[in-house]
Design an enzyme around this catalytic site. Structure first.
Site, mmCIF file in Angstrom:
data_model
loop_
_atom_site.group_PDB
_atom_site.id
_atom_site.type_symbol
_atom_site.label_atom_id
_atom_site.label_comp_id
_atom_site.label_asym_id
_atom_site.label_seq_id
_atom_site.Cartn_x
_atom_site.Cartn_y
_atom_site.Cartn_z
ATOM 1 C CB ILE A 1 30.049 32.735 53.533
ATOM 2 C CG1 ILE A 1 31.088 33.721 54.099
ATOM 3 C CG2 ILE A 1 28.811 32.669 54.425
ATOM 4 C CD1 ILE A 1 31.651 33.377 55.463
ATOM 5 C CE LYS B 1 36.469 42.130 49.729
ATOM 6 N NZ LYS B 1 35.427 42.899 50.422
ATOM 7 C CG ASP C 1 22.075 45.066 46.358
ATOM 8 O OD1 ASP C 1 22.354 45.172 45.152
ATOM 9 O OD2 ASP C 1 22.619 44.230 47.102
ATOM 10 C CE1 TYR D 1 36.026 40.049 46.934
ATOM 11 C CE2 TYR D 1 37.349 38.092 47.337
ATOM 12 C CZ TYR D 1 36.317 38.936 47.702
ATOM 13 O OH TYR D 1 35.584 38.656 48.826
ATOM 14 N N GLY E 1 22.672 40.536 48.653
ATOM 15 C CA GLY E 1 23.612 39.459 48.371
ATOM 16 C C GLY E 1 23.537 38.315 49.368
ATOM 17 C CD GLN E 2 26.996 33.191 50.314
ATOM 18 O OE1 GLN E 2 28.012 33.719 49.851
ATOM 19 N NE2 GLN E 2 26.984 31.949 50.746
ATOM 20 N N GLY F 1 24.788 46.490 49.674
ATOM 21 C CA GLY F 1 24.898 45.138 49.106
ATOM 22 C C GLY F 1 24.013 44.154 49.837
HETATM 23 P P1 NAD Z 1 27.303 39.000 46.994
HETATM 24 O O1 NAD Z 1 27.987 39.025 45.667
HETATM 25 O O2 NAD Z 1 26.384 37.876 47.289
HETATM 26 O O3 NAD Z 1 26.502 40.352 47.231
HETATM 27 C C1 NAD Z 1 27.061 41.596 46.916
HETATM 28 C C2 NAD Z 1 25.913 42.547 46.662
HETATM 29 O O4 NAD Z 1 26.494 43.809 46.293
HETATM 30 C C3 NAD Z 1 24.996 42.122 45.515
HETATM 31 O O5 NAD Z 1 23.655 42.030 45.978
HETATM 32 C C4 NAD Z 1 25.158 43.213 44.474
HETATM 33 O O6 NAD Z 1 23.941 43.550 43.798
HETATM 34 C C5 NAD Z 1 25.630 44.390 45.326
HETATM 35 N N1 NAD Z 1 26.373 45.384 44.571
HETATM 36 C C6 NAD Z 1 27.281 45.189 43.592
HETATM 37 N N2 NAD Z 1 27.711 46.379 43.124
HETATM 38 C C7 NAD Z 1 27.064 47.329 43.832
HETATM 39 C C8 NAD Z 1 27.072 48.744 43.817
HETATM 40 N N3 NAD Z 1 27.837 49.436 42.937
HETATM 41 N N4 NAD Z 1 26.299 49.406 44.705
HETATM 42 C C9 NAD Z 1 25.510 48.732 45.561
HETATM 43 N N5 NAD Z 1 25.436 47.380 45.626
HETATM 44 C C10 NAD Z 1 26.213 46.700 44.754
HETATM 45 O O7 NAD Z 1 28.452 39.104 48.093
HETATM 46 P P2 NAD Z 1 28.452 38.547 49.589
HETATM 47 O O8 NAD Z 1 28.902 37.143 49.529
HETATM 48 O O9 NAD Z 1 27.182 38.880 50.272
HETATM 49 O O10 NAD Z 1 29.678 39.381 50.175
HETATM 50 C C11 NAD Z 1 29.509 40.509 51.007
HETATM 51 C C12 NAD Z 1 30.887 40.967 51.433
HETATM 52 O O11 NAD Z 1 31.552 39.897 52.114
HETATM 53 C C13 NAD Z 1 31.825 41.377 50.289
HETATM 54 O O12 NAD Z 1 32.652 42.427 50.697
HETATM 55 C C14 NAD Z 1 32.663 40.145 50.069
HETATM 56 O O13 NAD Z 1 33.914 40.450 49.512
HETATM 57 C C15 NAD Z 1 32.800 39.643 51.496
HETATM 58 N N6 NAD Z 1 33.132 38.221 51.559
HETATM 59 C C16 NAD Z 1 32.226 37.272 51.185
HETATM 60 C C17 NAD Z 1 32.578 35.928 51.226
HETATM 61 C C18 NAD Z 1 31.631 34.842 50.821
HETATM 62 O O14 NAD Z 1 32.035 33.678 50.737
HETATM 63 N N7 NAD Z 1 30.359 35.154 50.570
HETATM 64 C C19 NAD Z 1 33.869 35.566 51.664
HETATM 65 C C20 NAD Z 1 34.773 36.570 51.992
HETATM 66 C C21 NAD Z 1 34.384 37.895 51.969
HETATM 67 N N1 SER Z 2 34.039 33.487 48.904
HETATM 68 C C1 SER Z 2 34.829 34.552 48.370
HETATM 69 C C2 SER Z 2 35.212 34.279 46.956
HETATM 70 O O1 SER Z 2 35.331 33.121 46.630
HETATM 71 C C3 SER Z 2 36.070 34.734 49.201
HETATM 72 O O2 SER Z 2 36.250 36.062 49.442
HETATM 73 O O3 SER Z 2 35.405 35.200 46.216
#
Ligand code: NAD
Ligand code: SER
Length: 327
Positions: free
Chosen positions: A176, A150, A38, A146, A15-16, A12
């Site tokens: 984040i 988790k 990814d 979701y 992603g962000q 992944g």
């Molecule tokens: P994001 O949605 O920005 O990125 C997720 C990435 O996963 C994407 O680039 C997508 O293309 C890829 N993806 C989706 N399905 C896939 C698959 N089958 N195989 C391979 N890649 C795949 O998410 P993020 O914000 O970077 O989050 C990363 C982790 O952090 C996640 O587990 C998320 O739950 C956790 N998280 C994020 C936040 C936040 O605010 N960003 C908060 C809490 C937890």
């Molecule tokens: N930033 C995430 C969401 O809103 C929290 O896991 O889904």
């Protein structure tokens, strides 16, 4: 892990969080020791400078092939479907979040990967959980798919720690906030969009009500927490996959007021949608004492410092014609 031995896979990665974690890991361990992967090709320039594998985490064969090819010893498993997208497609959220994690843990066990990081989320909590200063060990009663994935992910990861002695670690991240890659479909995304809209249009229509207060963290603190937790002495950890972490809590109206200190003509309006119910089920603030005690967690950014940095960076990108935003 030393730079001689480290071979790291980030799932992944486009992603962000991955868009900024990969460069940070490459800085620490070396450009070619960190394999970004990814489903989609990364947009961020920083990710194009090192190795990349197109990889679907729900496909065990693809995953194991990449682990064997690159002799992976550590995995940062970021591939997931987030809360808002997950409510639109709960079956996909289950498939990616559960089967993806199961594949990562099984592949790690079988192929002798030494360490796995998998983020959890404040989405593990729900309406029955105390909402203020939410404790580390408390009621987990999510109302979203979701959140369900988790909670199950934390339990599954801890099972692999106990049953197979696999070193799996994770933080329950709050929302984040960052300026490199846009968020991928969460409920806290408004706290990123507001900065882009402030810099581009000087106004923002928020999908949450003004009084909605949620825990948040700026990306530098998110990266710091991941790096610090992964460096911690495993034998000193009482928790593993579920550390509460936080840096600040604010309502949508408080964030707008903070932005107005720097841009007095900024206008905020409110049009709550389905994400309001998700936000209402989550904590307002988080008790991260366990992370502080077990691996010395301490954030650097509060609301004021984060706001100044976000506005400065995005304004600079706009001035240089490099601000990419679909809105
Ligand atoms: P994001 O949605 O920005 O990125 C997720 C990435 O996963 C994407 O680039 C997508 O293309 C890829 N993806 C989706 N399905 C896939 C698959 N089958 N195989 C391979 N890649 C795949 O998410 P993020 O914000 O970077 O989050 C990363 C982790 O952090 C996640 O587990 C998320 O739950 C956790 N998280 C994020 C936040 C936040 O605010 N960003 C908060 C809490 C937890
Ligand atoms: N930033 C995430 C969401 O809103 C929290 O896991 O889904």
């Amino acid at each position: 892990m030393t730079s001689e031995t480290a071979t790291i896979l980030v799932t992944g990665a486009a992603g962000q969080i991955g868009s900024e974690l990969v460069p940070a890991l490459r800085e620490n361990f070396g450009q070619h020791k960190v394999i970004a992967s990814d489903l989609v090709e990364p947009k961020a320039d920083s990710l194009r400078e090192g190795p990349f594998e197109k990889l679907d985490v729900t496909d065990r064969v693809q995953l194991e092939t990449a682990i064997k090819k690159h002799k992976i010893k550590r995995i940062y498993h970021l591939a997931a479907i987030l809360s808002a997208t997950g409510e639109k497609n709960p079956v996909k959220a289950w498939e990616v979040n559960m089967h993806g994690l199961f594949n990562v843990l099984e592949a790690a066990r079988e192929l002798e990967v030494k360490q796995v990081f998998c983020p959890s989320s404040i989405a593990v909590f729900g309406p029955l959980t105390p909402r203020v200063n939410t404790p580390q060990d408390t009621i987990l009663s999510p109302t979203t798919m979701y959140g369900v994935t988790k909670v199950a992910g934390e339990q599954l990861s801890d099972y692999y720690v106990k049953k197979f002695n696999l070193d799996v670690r994770g933080c329950r991240f709050p929302g984040i906030i960052s300026h490199e890659a846009l968020p991928g479909g969460g409920t806290t995304d408004y706290a990123v969009a507001i900065f882009y809209e402030a810099v581009i249009h000087n106004k923002y229509s928020c999908f949450l009500r003004p009084e909605t207060r949620l825990p948040m963290m700026y990306m530098p603190d998110c990266l710091k927490s991941i790096i610090k937790l992964m460096e911690a002495d495993f034998s000193q950890l009482r928790h593993h996959s579920n550390f509460n972490v936080t840096a600040m809590s604010f309502s949508a109206a408080q964030l707008a007021a903070e932005i107005k200190k720097h841009r007095p003509s900024f206008e905020m309006s409110y049009q709550p949608d389905f994400r309001q119910a998700i936000a209402d089920s989550w904590p307002e603030s988080i008790d991260d004492t366990a992370a502080k005690e077990e691996w010395n967690w301490e954030p650097d950014y509060d609301l004021a410092r984060m706001t100044v940095d976000m506005l400065n960076v995005l304004q600079e990108k706009k001035n240089q014609g490099k601000l990419v935003y679909p809105g």
